[in-house]
Design a protein around this motif. Structure first.
Motif, mmCIF file in Angstrom:
data_model
loop_
_atom_site.group_PDB
_atom_site.id
_atom_site.type_symbol
_atom_site.label_atom_id
_atom_site.label_comp_id
_atom_site.label_asym_id
_atom_site.label_seq_id
_atom_site.Cartn_x
_atom_site.Cartn_y
_atom_site.Cartn_z
ATOM 1 N N ILE A 1 45.551 50.345 54.766
ATOM 2 C CA ILE A 1 45.079 49.369 54.942
ATOM 3 C C ILE A 1 46.926 48.411 54.458
ATOM 4 O O ILE A 1 47.194 47.590 56.023
ATOM 5 C CB ILE A 1 44.542 49.191 53.170
ATOM 6 N N ALA A 2 47.898 49.291 54.317
ATOM 7 C CA ALA A 2 49.243 48.140 54.365
ATOM 8 C C ALA A 2 50.032 48.603 55.668
ATOM 9 O O ALA A 2 49.960 47.187 56.885
ATOM 10 C CB ALA A 2 49.976 49.007 53.229
ATOM 11 N N ILE B 1 57.475 48.904 48.429
ATOM 12 C CA ILE B 1 57.512 49.713 50.434
ATOM 13 C C ILE B 1 57.892 48.453 51.012
ATOM 14 O O ILE B 1 56.788 47.543 51.150
ATOM 15 C CB ILE B 1 57.292 50.243 50.955
ATOM 16 N N PRO B 2 58.363 47.806 51.138
ATOM 17 C CA PRO B 2 58.330 46.349 52.799
ATOM 18 C C PRO B 2 58.396 46.854 53.747
ATOM 19 O O PRO B 2 57.633 47.529 54.103
ATOM 20 C CB PRO B 2 59.754 45.884 52.785
ATOM 21 N N LYS B 3 57.399 45.911 54.531
ATOM 22 C CA LYS B 3 56.712 45.943 55.068
ATOM 23 C C LYS B 3 57.559 46.540 57.006
ATOM 24 O O LYS B 3 56.846 46.804 57.393
ATOM 25 C CB LYS B 3 56.075 44.250 55.785
ATOM 26 N N GLU B 4 58.551 46.071 56.896
ATOM 27 C CA GLU B 4 59.384 46.620 57.725
ATOM 28 C C GLU B 4 59.570 48.410 57.168
ATOM 29 O O GLU B 4 59.380 48.720 59.115
ATOM 30 C CB GLU B 4 60.965 46.495 58.070
ATOM 31 N N LYS B 5 59.302 48.620 56.698
ATOM 32 C CA LYS B 5 59.366 50.105 55.914
ATOM 33 C C LYS B 5 58.073 50.768 56.186
ATOM 34 O O LYS B 5 57.617 52.095 56.515
ATOM 35 C CB LYS B 5 59.842 50.630 54.860
ATOM 36 N N SER C 1 46.168 59.662 51.398
ATOM 37 C CA SER C 1 46.895 59.123 52.205
ATOM 38 C C SER C 1 46.051 57.921 53.085
ATOM 39 O O SER C 1 46.627 56.995 53.378
ATOM 40 C CB SER C 1 47.950 59.841 53.196
ATOM 41 N N GLY C 2 44.794 58.109 53.561
ATOM 42 C CA GLY C 2 44.162 56.771 53.887
ATOM 43 C C GLY C 2 44.179 55.798 53.207
ATOM 44 O O GLY C 2 44.099 54.502 54.079
ATOM 45 N N SER D 1 54.634 56.829 58.648
ATOM 46 C CA SER D 1 52.871 57.643 58.278
ATOM 47 C C SER D 1 53.186 57.263 57.056
ATOM 48 O O SER D 1 53.487 56.840 55.819
ATOM 49 C CB SER D 1 53.698 58.878 58.450
ATOM 50 N N THR D 2 51.245 57.263 56.945
ATOM 51 C CA THR D 2 50.695 57.202 55.367
ATOM 52 C C THR D 2 50.885 57.706 54.336
ATOM 53 O O THR D 2 49.973 57.775 53.442
ATOM 54 C CB THR D 2 48.816 56.636 56.034
#
Length: 245
Positions: A178-179, A216-220, A173-174, A225-226
């Protein structure tokens, strides 16, 4: 002049042009500092990388089947995550998605490959030392900075290494930090049959399949969580690979 002579001259000309190109690649790489990490994507070296890859794909008789490219955002940088089956995964991916200028986070050994190891540095590829948490964190921060600068999109393999069993390992998940920190979309992709390239060459061609499953859009990304992003991506990938129903 006979037809045979014309054909021989044409073939000789093609070989000479190809040889001159590889000489250009080698000479160009000699002017790159192999110990420096570059933060500016060089259009010239990116051209050399893509053109060299085109030749490798052609000689290797690799047929790339790409689906879902229409899902990839063209108005923003993104984090690309994918399963990892072969050393040809990044090569075929940066070529298939060349218009997006993807820079991969990769193991340090790949930056020691003759000429190519230097060329990818000028295209903002980043080495990551997974055995050294401090250096690994610096790489992650550098990747975030490149995205924030709108310099390149970043590609990463969240499994951490290539599979040796043929089945996906659990995603770390780490990688999705970055995103999360750069506030960019996550493009989820799978690679199939890339591990067959070495087995088939040179006698058989290889069909490989790169499938862009979802974004996955940036809003989501901001809301999730990661761990949630990782679990969602892993489920999509395994379903597409036929590992789960």
């Amino acid at each position: 002049m006979t037809v045979v002579k014309i054909i021989l001259l044409a073939v000789a000309g093609i070989i000479c042009l190809d040889l001159l190109f590889w000489i250009l690649v080698i000479i160009s790489s000699l002017f790159i500092n192999p110990k420096k990490e570059y933060s500016k994507n060089s259009r010239y070296h990116r051209f050399l990388l893509n053109e060299a890859t085109r030749r490798v794909v052609k000689v290797g008789r690799i047929k790339i089947h790409l689906t879902g490219i229409e899902k990839v955002p063209s108005d923003t940088r993104f984090l690309l995550v994918c399963n990892h089956r072969s050393k040809f995964d990044p090569i075929t991916t940066w070529y298939a998605l060349k218009k997006f200028n993807i820079a991969f986070i990769s193991k340090p050994e790949n930056f020691k490959v003759f000429s190519f190891g230097r060329i990818i540095r000028k295209c903002c590829f980043l080495p990551i030392d997974r055995g050294n948490p401090h250096k690994a964190m610096k790489t992650i921060l550098d990747a975030i900075h490149l995205l924030e600068k709108n310099e390149v999109s970043i590609g990463i393999y969240p499994e951490g290494t290539r599979t040796t069993t043929g089945y996906m390992a659990e995603l770390k998940s780490g990688s999705f930090k970055i995103a999360e920190k750069a506030k960019v979309p996550v493009v989820i992709m799978t690679a199939k049959d890339t591990e067959k390239i070495c087995r088939n060459f040179p006698f058989r061609k290889t069909d490989i399949y790169l499938d862009i499953l979802d974004v996955i859009p940036k809003e989501k990304v901001i809301q999730m969580s990661t761990i949630e992003m990782s679990e969602y991506a892993e489920k999509l990938m395994k379903k597409n690979l036929g590992e789960i129903q």
